[in-house]
Each structure stands twice: as C-alpha cells, then as structure tokens.
Design a protein around this motif. Structure first.
Motif, PDB file in Angstrom:
ATOM      1  N   GLN A   1      -2.864 -88.993 -23.511  1.00 54.70           N
ATOM      2  CA  GLN A   1      -2.666 -90.403 -23.163  1.00 54.70           C
ATOM      3  C   GLN A   1      -1.233 -90.668 -22.704  1.00 54.70           C
ATOM      4  O   GLN A   1      -1.002 -91.382 -21.729  1.00 54.70           O
ATOM      5  N   ILE A   2      -0.268 -90.083 -23.421  1.00 51.67           N
ATOM      6  CA  ILE A   2       1.132 -90.291 -23.047  1.00 51.67           C
ATOM      7  C   ILE A   2       1.419 -89.671 -21.692  1.00 51.67           C
ATOM      8  O   ILE A   2       2.094 -90.264 -20.845  1.00 51.67           O
ATOM      9  N   GLN A   3       0.912 -88.461 -21.444  1.00 53.96           N
ATOM     10  CA  GLN A   3       1.160 -87.788 -20.169  1.00 53.96           C
ATOM     11  C   GLN A   3       0.568 -88.593 -19.012  1.00 53.96           C
ATOM     12  O   GLN A   3       1.197 -88.736 -17.953  1.00 53.96           O
ATOM     13  N   GLU A   4      -0.637 -89.131 -19.210  1.00 50.73           N
ATOM     14  CA  GLU A   4      -1.278 -89.932 -18.153  1.00 50.73           C
ATOM     15  C   GLU A   4      -0.468 -91.196 -17.874  1.00 50.73           C
ATOM     16  O   GLU A   4      -0.301 -91.601 -16.726  1.00 50.73           O
TER      17      GLU A   4
ATOM     18  N   CYS B   1       3.633 -94.364 -14.524  1.00 40.81           N
ATOM     19  CA  CYS B   1       4.628 -95.419 -14.785  1.00 40.81           C
ATOM     20  C   CYS B   1       6.016 -94.899 -14.430  1.00 40.81           C
ATOM     21  O   CYS B   1       6.524 -93.979 -15.070  1.00 40.81           O
ATOM     22  N   GLN B   2       6.622 -95.478 -13.424  1.00 40.46           N
ATOM     23  CA  GLN B   2       7.937 -95.011 -12.943  1.00 40.46           C
ATOM     24  C   GLN B   2       9.021 -95.167 -14.007  1.00 40.46           C
ATOM     25  O   GLN B   2       9.841 -94.279 -14.212  1.00 40.46           O
ATOM     26  N   ASP B   3       9.026 -96.313 -14.717  1.00 40.01           N
ATOM     27  CA  ASP B   3      10.057 -96.555 -15.729  1.00 40.01           C
ATOM     28  C   ASP B   3       9.967 -95.552 -16.865  1.00 40.01           C
ATOM     29  O   ASP B   3      10.979 -94.986 -17.299  1.00 40.01           O
ATOM     30  N   CYS B   4       8.771 -95.327 -17.353  1.00 42.21           N
ATOM     31  CA  CYS B   4       8.596 -94.381 -18.458  1.00 42.21           C
ATOM     32  C   CYS B   4       8.852 -92.948 -17.998  1.00 42.21           C
ATOM     33  O   CYS B   4       9.346 -92.119 -18.754  1.00 42.21           O
ATOM     34  N   ASN B   5       8.503 -92.658 -16.740  1.00 42.22           N
ATOM     35  CA  ASN B   5       8.780 -91.330 -16.196  1.00 42.22           C
ATOM     36  C   ASN B   5      10.277 -91.058 -16.174  1.00 42.22           C
ATOM     37  O   ASN B   5      10.743 -89.985 -16.543  1.00 42.22           O
ATOM     38  N   GLN B   6      11.055 -92.085 -15.730  1.00 39.58           N
ATOM     39  CA  GLN B   6      12.517 -91.934 -15.689  1.00 39.58           C
ATOM     40  C   GLN B   6      13.091 -91.785 -17.098  1.00 39.58           C
ATOM     41  O   GLN B   6      13.983 -90.985 -17.343  1.00 39.58           O
ATOM     42  N   GLU B   7      12.547 -92.583 -18.048  1.00 40.77           N
ATOM     43  CA  GLU B   7      13.006 -92.497 -19.441  1.00 40.77           C
ATOM     44  C   GLU B   7      12.749 -91.095 -19.993  1.00 40.77           C
ATOM     45  O   GLU B   7      13.584 -90.525 -20.696  1.00 40.77           O
ATOM     46  N   MET B   8      11.588 -90.540 -19.664  1.00 35.95           N
ATOM     47  CA  MET B   8      11.247 -89.206 -20.141  1.00 35.95           C
ATOM     48  C   MET B   8      12.175 -88.151 -19.565  1.00 35.95           C
ATOM     49  O   MET B   8      12.637 -87.242 -20.267  1.00 35.95           O
TER      50      MET B   8
END
Length: 252
Positions: free
Chosen positions: A26-29, A34-41
């Motif tokens: 779920q988190i990976q999907e 999500c661009q913001d969460c991708n950048q945070e990761m």
C-alpha cells in the motif's frame, strides 16, 4: 493530506521493512502516485542510508576534543527547543541533528587534511550555510542566503556559492535572493562580472530590475551594453525598460 501524513509516519518502518506485506504494498503504491510523498521518501533514503555509508577519517586527539566541544554546543542548542513529537515520527529530528553534525565534522576534517596539508578549519557556521545552499528545497537555499546576510563574513566560498545560485539556480526566487545578498559585495570584481552576465541572460523582470539598480548604484559602465539590448528587446516589459531609462544616466 491525512493519507500522506499517515504514509510519511510509516516511511521509517517501510525502509526498515518492518511492516507486513500488505502495508508495504500500500505504501509503495501511494509513493508511486504521490509526488510529495515520493520526494519525502527520496530525501529520507539519502539521510537514512547515506549516514550509514559515510566514512570519516579518524581525527587526532586535539581534533577529537574540538569535535566533542562542537557536539556539546549542538546538543545544547537542541535542548533549548521543546519539540513534542509522536513516537513514530521522532526519527526525523534525530536524523536531521545527525546530518547537521556530520556536515560540520566532515567540513572540519576535509579542511584540515585536504591534500595532506595542514589548513585552517572551516567555520562551522560557514559550512552549514554552504550545505544549505545546495539543498533540494528552494526555501532552504533562500534561508541560507538570509543567514549569510545576518553574519558578518566575507568568506570567498560563500560569495562563490551565491554567484553560482545567481547564474545557475532554476528557481527565480533563489536567484533574486542571491542578487540581494551579493549587493553588499558589488565592489568585488567577481561579483560585478557575475551580475553583468546575469543581466545578459536572465529573463525574469524582478531580477533584471534588481540587477539594473545595483549596477547603476556602483556606476558600472560595462552594464550599459546589456541594458541597451534590453531596451531594444520587444519581449522585455515596459516597466523594466522604464527602470533602465531611469538608471542609465547614473551608469553613463
């Protein structure tokens, strides 16, 4: 927004692979979409794994004492701030403090032992500003420039970093902040040349006006040719051309 907050709260466990298979999926999907969460990761990965991979040269006894002193000062600063965080999100503060200390110590050791020669240590404040000027966040880069204006230093490394931001930063707001920070060093030849080069190439009206005013104030005659070219350019806004006409008399 609530979903993003929940996802970001679980990122540390995600990187540790401490979640079950369904939660990991779920988190990976979510991150993929999500661009913001991708950048945070990505930022978290850089800190999470980068800190464990960095190797520093072992300092001498005297350098170790200096480091311990800097560490105590950094800890004292952190203790003056009362921050209430949930247990799951507390890792962010620890990583940021560790990264800050790592930057200061790395800069200190590199400056001391580079090329096998003994050199003066880098001011920790300067090292911190230089690091923030390379940050992925435009707001952090601007904050670093504002901090530079607050401290009384003419460190050439920071001036060169400001010039790099002026000429090459992709964000107009950062370039404008660089012009403002460099204005008090406009008597330096390297700064004059950088400002003229920026006036020749930068197409942002706010930056053009700031450069025109600064170069006119120091009566830099080499700014006349690019000013004239802007006057002849049909794409340049009229208010910029008016500013040029007002200031050209001071330059010529």
């Amino acid at each position: 927004m609530k979903q993003c907050e929940n996802i970001q709260d679980q990122m540390a466990d995600f990187l540790d692979e401490a979640l079950n298979e369904q939660e990991m999926k779920q988190i990976q999907e979510h991150i993929d979409g999500c661009q913001d969460c991708n950048q945070e990761m990505e930022e978290m990965k850089a800190l999470f794994f980068g800190l464990s991979e960095d190797e520093l040269e072992q300092p001498s006894a005297s350098l170790r004492m200096n480091f311990e002193q800097m560490l105590e000062e950094e800890k004292a600063k952190q203790e003056t701030k009362v921050i209430s965080l949930q247990e799951r999100t507390s890792w962010k503060s620890y990583i940021r403090v560790a990264a800050s200390i790592l930057i200061v110590v790395s800069a200190f050791l590199i400056g001391k032992y580079s090329d096998g020669e003994t050199k003066p240590s880098i001011n920790p404040e300067v090292a911190s500003i230089l690091a923030k000027m390379e940050d992925d966040s435009a707001s952090q880069r601007i904050a670093a420039m504002n901090r530079f204006e607050e401290i009384n230093t003419t460190d050439s490394k920071i001036i060169q970093a400001l010039i790099d931001r002026l000429l090459y930063d992709e964000k107009a707001s950062v370039r404008l902040a660089a012009v403002e920070a460099l204005a008090k060093f406009s008597s330096l030849e390297m700064v004059k040349q950088a400002m003229i080069k920026s006036l020749e190439s930068d197409q942002d009206p706010a930056i053009q006006i700031e450069l025109i005013q600064t170069l006119a104030k120091i009566q830099e005659k080499r700014a006349l040719p690019p000013m004239k070219r802007l006057l002849e350019n049909e794409d340049v806004p009229e208010y910029v051309k008016k500013e040029i006409q007002i200031n050209m008399a001071s330059v010529s």
